[in-house]
Design a protein around this motif. Structure first.
Motif, short mmCIF file in Angstrom:
data_model
loop_
_atom_site.label_atom_id
_atom_site.label_comp_id
_atom_site.label_asym_id
_atom_site.label_seq_id
_atom_site.Cartn_x
_atom_site.Cartn_y
_atom_site.Cartn_z
N HIS A 1 0.68 -1.20 0.00
CA HIS A 1 -0.05 -0.04 -0.10
C HIS A 1 0.88 1.43 -0.12
O HIS A 1 2.04 1.17 0.56
CB HIS A 1 -0.90 0.12 1.29
CG HIS A 1 -1.88 -1.08 1.16
ND1 HIS A 1 -3.26 -1.05 1.01
CD2 HIS A 1 -1.68 -2.30 1.87
CE1 HIS A 1 -3.88 -2.18 1.26
NE2 HIS A 1 -3.05 -3.08 1.77
N THR A 2 0.24 2.43 -0.72
CA THR A 2 1.03 3.59 -0.71
C THR A 2 0.18 4.86 -0.23
O THR A 2 -0.90 4.68 0.21
CB THR A 2 1.69 3.96 -2.14
OG1 THR A 2 0.42 4.21 -2.98
CG2 THR A 2 2.33 2.65 -2.75
N ASP A 3 1.01 6.00 -0.28
CA ASP A 3 0.32 7.09 0.22
C ASP A 3 -0.22 7.80 -1.05
O ASP A 3 0.06 6.84 -2.27
CB ASP A 3 1.14 7.98 0.75
CG ASP A 3 2.56 8.58 0.03
OD1 ASP A 3 2.28 8.30 -1.00
OD2 ASP A 3 3.26 8.96 0.87
N ILE B 1 -5.05 4.72 5.23
CA ILE B 1 -5.52 4.58 6.69
C ILE B 1 -5.92 5.98 7.10
O ILE B 1 -5.15 6.91 6.82
CB ILE B 1 -4.24 4.20 7.38
CG1 ILE B 1 -3.67 2.63 7.19
CG2 ILE B 1 -4.54 4.28 9.11
CD1 ILE B 1 -4.78 1.63 7.21
N TYR B 2 -6.95 6.08 7.82
CA TYR B 2 -7.36 7.35 8.71
C TYR B 2 -7.00 7.66 9.99
O TYR B 2 -7.11 6.67 10.68
CB TYR B 2 -8.84 7.64 8.19
CG TYR B 2 -9.54 7.58 6.78
CD1 TYR B 2 -9.69 8.79 6.26
CD2 TYR B 2 -9.73 6.51 5.97
CE1 TYR B 2 -9.75 9.26 4.80
CE2 TYR B 2 -10.00 6.55 4.68
CZ TYR B 2 -10.20 7.93 4.11
OH TYR B 2 -10.35 8.09 2.89
N ARG C 1 -10.34 11.27 10.74
CA ARG C 1 -11.03 11.29 9.76
C ARG C 1 -10.23 12.10 8.49
O ARG C 1 -10.54 12.41 7.48
CB ARG C 1 -12.43 12.35 9.92
CG ARG C 1 -13.31 11.68 10.87
CD ARG C 1 -14.63 12.78 10.80
NE ARG C 1 -15.65 12.31 11.83
CZ ARG C 1 -16.81 13.01 12.09
NH1 ARG C 1 -17.13 14.05 11.55
NH2 ARG C 1 -17.58 12.47 12.86
N LYS C 2 -9.01 12.15 8.60
CA LYS C 2 -7.95 12.32 7.72
C LYS C 2 -7.12 11.29 7.25
O LYS C 2 -6.78 10.37 8.33
CB LYS C 2 -7.30 13.86 8.20
CG LYS C 2 -8.01 14.88 8.33
CD LYS C 2 -7.26 16.08 8.39
CE LYS C 2 -8.08 17.34 8.77
NZ LYS C 2 -7.30 18.48 9.24
N ILE C 3 -6.78 11.22 5.91
CA ILE C 3 -5.89 10.18 5.74
C ILE C 3 -4.50 10.34 6.32
O ILE C 3 -3.90 11.41 6.16
CB ILE C 3 -5.51 10.02 4.00
CG1 ILE C 3 -6.86 9.71 3.51
CG2 ILE C 3 -4.39 9.29 3.63
CD1 ILE C 3 -6.78 10.03 2.09
N SER D 1 -0.40 4.90 5.95
CA SER D 1 -0.89 4.52 4.78
C SER D 1 0.20 3.57 3.90
O SER D 1 -0.24 2.80 3.20
CB SER D 1 -1.66 5.40 3.95
OG SER D 1 -2.76 6.02 4.38
N ARG D 2 1.53 4.27 4.20
CA ARG D 2 2.41 3.62 3.47
C ARG D 2 3.07 2.30 4.41
O ARG D 2 3.46 2.42 5.30
CB ARG D 2 3.49 4.46 3.46
CG ARG D 2 3.42 5.67 2.34
CD ARG D 2 4.89 6.47 2.27
NE ARG D 2 5.34 6.94 3.46
CZ ARG D 2 4.96 8.26 3.96
NH1 ARG D 2 4.07 9.02 3.20
NH2 ARG D 2 5.38 8.73 4.85
#
Length: 248
Positions: free
Chosen positions: A159-161, A213-214, A217-219, A224-225
């Motif tokens: 997974h990446t940003d 991934i939050y 409520r923000k990524i 996320s990486r």
């Protein structure tokens, strides 16, 4: 003359009474026939209702048996998954590996910096050490005698940003997932139990930035990486179909 009139009247009265009696008899016969027809129709209706009731009872019983089987299957599948997740959480609870175990799905999550440098698909030396410590434990649980008959797939996911385009990140995430699998099967990687069995069920998937991934409520770009290790059970697809049927 008067006698003839009386006789004529007598004849007329007698004829009228006969006609009335004939009409009454015909009406009675008609009513009797209708009663008989009604009784037959009623008997047929009752018979059909009884058959329909018996058929409905049988259908309801069959449906109840099917639902009970489905519930048992769901219970068994959920039970196995829960046992695997519990075993994973216990094994890695006090581990010094930089990972997280999802208590709902059993997915093992490593942050992106554990295995790779920025925009790279080459595993770092420290990342190799993490894998060498993690893989024998992880596979030892999933392919243990208790669970190996239940596991159908083990998936390495990259997974990446959101930096860069979708295709760029898809290629990056796929390259990272594939690099992990290649490392596990490289000649320099330590031997571990069930390595041969693993080759038939392990896959590598790139997800680009499609599953971020939050946090509040923000990524969260950093989280996320990541690289995730997930598994599927043999009855997972059946379970999904059953769940859909149960909802209906």
């Amino acid at each position: 003359m008067a006698r003839g009139i009386r006789n004529a009247n007598r004849y007329t009265d007698s004829s009228d009474e006969g006609e009335k009696e004939s009409v009454w008899v015909s009406y009675t016969d008609l009513m009797s026939g209708l009663v008989i027809i009604f009784a037959l129709v009623l008997m047929i209706a009752i018979y059909n209702m009884h058959n329909s009731y018996e058929k409905s009872k049988a259908e309801i019983k069959d449906k109840q048996e099917q639902i009970e089987k489905q519930r048992k299957m769901i219970k068994d599948v959920v039970g196995v998954k829960s046992e695997i997740i519990a075993a994973l959480m216990k094994a890695f609870k006090d581990s010094n590996l930089n990972l997280q175990v999802d208590p709902q799905t059993g997915a093992i999550r490593f942050s992106g910096g554990v295995f790779f440098s920025s925009n790279s698909t080459h595993i770092t030396p420290s990342g190799k050490k993490y894998l060498e410590e993690f893989i024998p434990q992880y596979i030892g649980i999933l392919l243990s005698d208790q669970f190996k008959g239940e596991v159908s797939q083990i998936i390495v996911e990259g997974h990446t940003d959101r930096k860069g385009g979708y295709l760029f990140n898809l290629n990056l995430s796929q390259g990272r997932a594939l690099s992990v699998v290649k490392e596990i099967y490289s000649p320099s990687f330590p031997k571990f139990k069930n390595k041969e069995e693993l080759s038939s069920i392990i896959t590598a998937n790139g997800r680009s930035y499609s599953v971020p991934i939050y946090y509040k409520r923000k990524i969260d770009a950093e989280k996320s990486r990541r690289v995730e290790f997930t598994f599927r059970l043999k009855d997972d697809e059946v379970l999904k179909k059953i769940e859909g049927m149960m909802k209906k």
